[in-house]
Scaffold this active site. Sequence first.
Site, PDB file in Angstrom:
ATOM      1  NE  ARG A 204      -3.365  -2.230   2.994  1.00 60.75           N
ATOM      2  CZ  ARG A 204      -4.427  -2.813   2.439  1.00 60.75           C
ATOM      3  NH1 ARG A 204      -5.017  -2.231   1.412  1.00 60.75           N
ATOM      4  NH2 ARG A 204      -4.893  -3.965   2.899  1.00 60.75           N
TER       5      ARG A 204
ATOM      6  CG  HIS B  16       1.853  -8.472   3.990  1.00 59.13           C
ATOM      7  ND1 HIS B  16       2.171  -8.521   5.338  1.00 59.13           N
ATOM      8  CD2 HIS B  16       0.869  -7.555   3.878  1.00 59.13           C
ATOM      9  CE1 HIS B  16       1.409  -7.670   5.999  1.00 59.13           C
ATOM     10  NE2 HIS B  16       0.613  -7.069   5.149  1.00 59.13           N
TER      11      HIS B  16
ATOM     12  NE  ARG C  17      -4.851  -3.353  15.478  1.00 61.80           N
ATOM     13  CZ  ARG C  17      -4.345  -3.448  14.251  1.00 61.80           C
ATOM     14  NH1 ARG C  17      -3.225  -2.855  13.965  1.00 61.80           N
ATOM     15  NH2 ARG C  17      -4.944  -4.166  13.324  1.00 61.80           N
TER      16      ARG C  17
ATOM     17  CG  HIS D  38       0.532  -1.789  11.518  1.00 64.09           C
ATOM     18  ND1 HIS D  38       1.515  -1.876  10.558  1.00 64.09           N
ATOM     19  CD2 HIS D  38      -0.540  -2.443  11.011  1.00 64.09           C
ATOM     20  CE1 HIS D  38       1.055  -2.544   9.512  1.00 64.09           C
ATOM     21  NE2 HIS D  38      -0.185  -2.907   9.762  1.00 64.09           N
TER      22      HIS D  38
END
EC number: 2.7.4.1
Length: 722
Positions: free
Chosen positions: A387, A447, A576, A604
Amino acid sequence: MTQHPIPLDTDDDLDPQAASEGAAERYINRELSWLEFNARVLSEAENLNYPLLERLRFLSISGSNLDEFMMIRVAGLVGQAQRGIERLSIDGRSPSQQLAAIRDAVQDINQKQQDIWRDLRTALDEAGISIADDRRVSAVTYRTLKAYFLEEIAPVITPQALDPAHPFPFVSNEGIGVLFTLTRESDGEQVVEMILIPSGLPRFVRVPGEDAVYISIESLIARFAKHLFPGFAIEGDGAFRVLRDSDIEIEEEAEDLVRTFRSAIQRRRRGQVIQLEIEENFDPVAEEILREQLGIHGGTVVKTDGMIGIAGLADIVAEDRPDLKFANYSPRYPERVREHDGDCFSAIREKDIVIHHPYESFEVVVDFLRQAAVDPDVVAIKQTLYRAGNQSPVIAALIAAAEDGKSVTAVVELKARFDEEQNLLWASQLERAGVQVIYGFVDWKTHAKVSMVVRREEQGLRTYCHFGTGNYHPINAKIYTDLSFFTADPKFGRDAAKLFNFVTGYVEPRRLETLAISPIQLREQLYTLIDKEIENAGNGRPAAIWAKLNSLTDKGVIDRLYAASQAGVEIQLVVRGISCLRAGVEGLSQNIRVKSIIGRFLEHSRIWAFAAGYKMPSERAKVFISSADAMSRNLNRRVEVMVPIRNRTVHDQVLGQVLLANLLDSEQSWEQQPDGSYERMETGEKPFNCHRYFMTNPSLSGRGGSLEAGGVPKLALRRGGA
């Protein structure tokens, strides 16, 4: 902080074998764990320690999260149930059983969202921000709204009668519409009309002027509908909203991946309706028309007594009221790089660097690539892109490097959910500039977050690497906590080259010196590290595992952690979001503690630490950062990296500062109970907020001396204190 939904873990994570007997006692259902996580996000909207518009932001985020959950996870279960697929979840539930439990939990969340919205709306009104949907407004405001409607809205909306002469219009995913029940004044005949709201119109309209007055687009249309239907009496109106199946399935034998994805994106917009959201007093006749025409079979109908589309409240969060938001925070630029006059390569060449986002600026990552683009000694750049955002300086740097004649390779992942169109656009622009664009594997997502710059120096070619736990996305880097690791160590350079060859040429890497790569051997390395802790515990040596993850769903990893707990290994996990592991169960996981941190920033980064026979935290502990969560999809079906942190300084920063601060946090932490529920942690006599700690203390990559806060305070492993 820009409005973003918290990313949803979306791929199926079940192991192929059926769930074992007693699974419900060993594991927590993935979907229900995610809903429990979103309930924690929603609870932050009630946190009186937050400014008012930040509370509204959390309410909006909870709505965005729930929408994506319905469009992906629930849509997948509905599809399985319709096709008669009885694949059991990790806790032994069938798709139908999961759907039943999900609907009950979603109903509770929907109701809580509306209750919170009513409270926040009252508080907003008291703070000078008014929502005029169902309220009388002043004559001046009325005239302003009417003019706006007639000049800006009426020309772009199209009323359509719903009768045999007019085919029912297509309602797009996340589309909002208003149905009107009318009576023709000339003959008394009843007519049903629909107005679909174009996606280009704002969700909330702000009345021009100093006073902050907002009205939702559907309420504005309903208020002035008489101007659309002259000669008709309006008997009633009601707004609705549609969510569709948004998953994309790609055939493994697809010959043209780009063409296949363009087609799949179009299909997504027309997916099966998963949820119809309507106002509570919706006309029964109109509701039946929607049910029939939208083909709601396995879908859910949600009737709300408040606002439809809670996610749309993000428009109001944008109101220019700094007094109702978190104080503005400007990330620090790494001091180590400043010491080298901004020369990233010189700073990295001196020794490894770790950057802690968002407390330290993502700009250093961009500068690393910008400098590479214009440096005449740089001969090659290789970059993964999962991204990158709509306005990407990373893309601009790669294009500049290619136009400067450098060899540039970009691995663009087309399967980055909801970013497929943007990534297709970036790929096209990169190719036009001369970048070699690679789409990687058809059935695996790439990824891993890796940059590799090859530079010609006096001693020969030197490779500089960046490994990240987060995406190359400049907006996310302001709100996501992630780690960037820079190194010029030749071992990392050689392994990074093998990683790129694996993705671009399918050449499986052998004899890796540093990295663990999935789906090749990352899982095996995790197992080996956990097993070593079990062995140490059996030999009476200190044994502990600390980890920070976004999700923990993989059955194999969970079972290994259970075995470690039973062997006496002390395990502390900061997870999380989803955790399918049951913590604190006597005889199973009594030595495992799981907590979740929800606060101003989105946690994250992924970090693993293993005691290796020494009391934690120890300079001899084995520490790793990773792009991968402990999920089957990350370990089996994605190209990921786990990076060992061997530099002594960086090791201490990651373990003794970042990971330890997360374990010590009490103000933003929730502790998992054995039944899968979460309770807010007691703050104790010495409350500790890890986000505040990193915002107010020197950068980890600083020179180690005195900065604005007088040096980095030493953290000690005392629960609830620092």
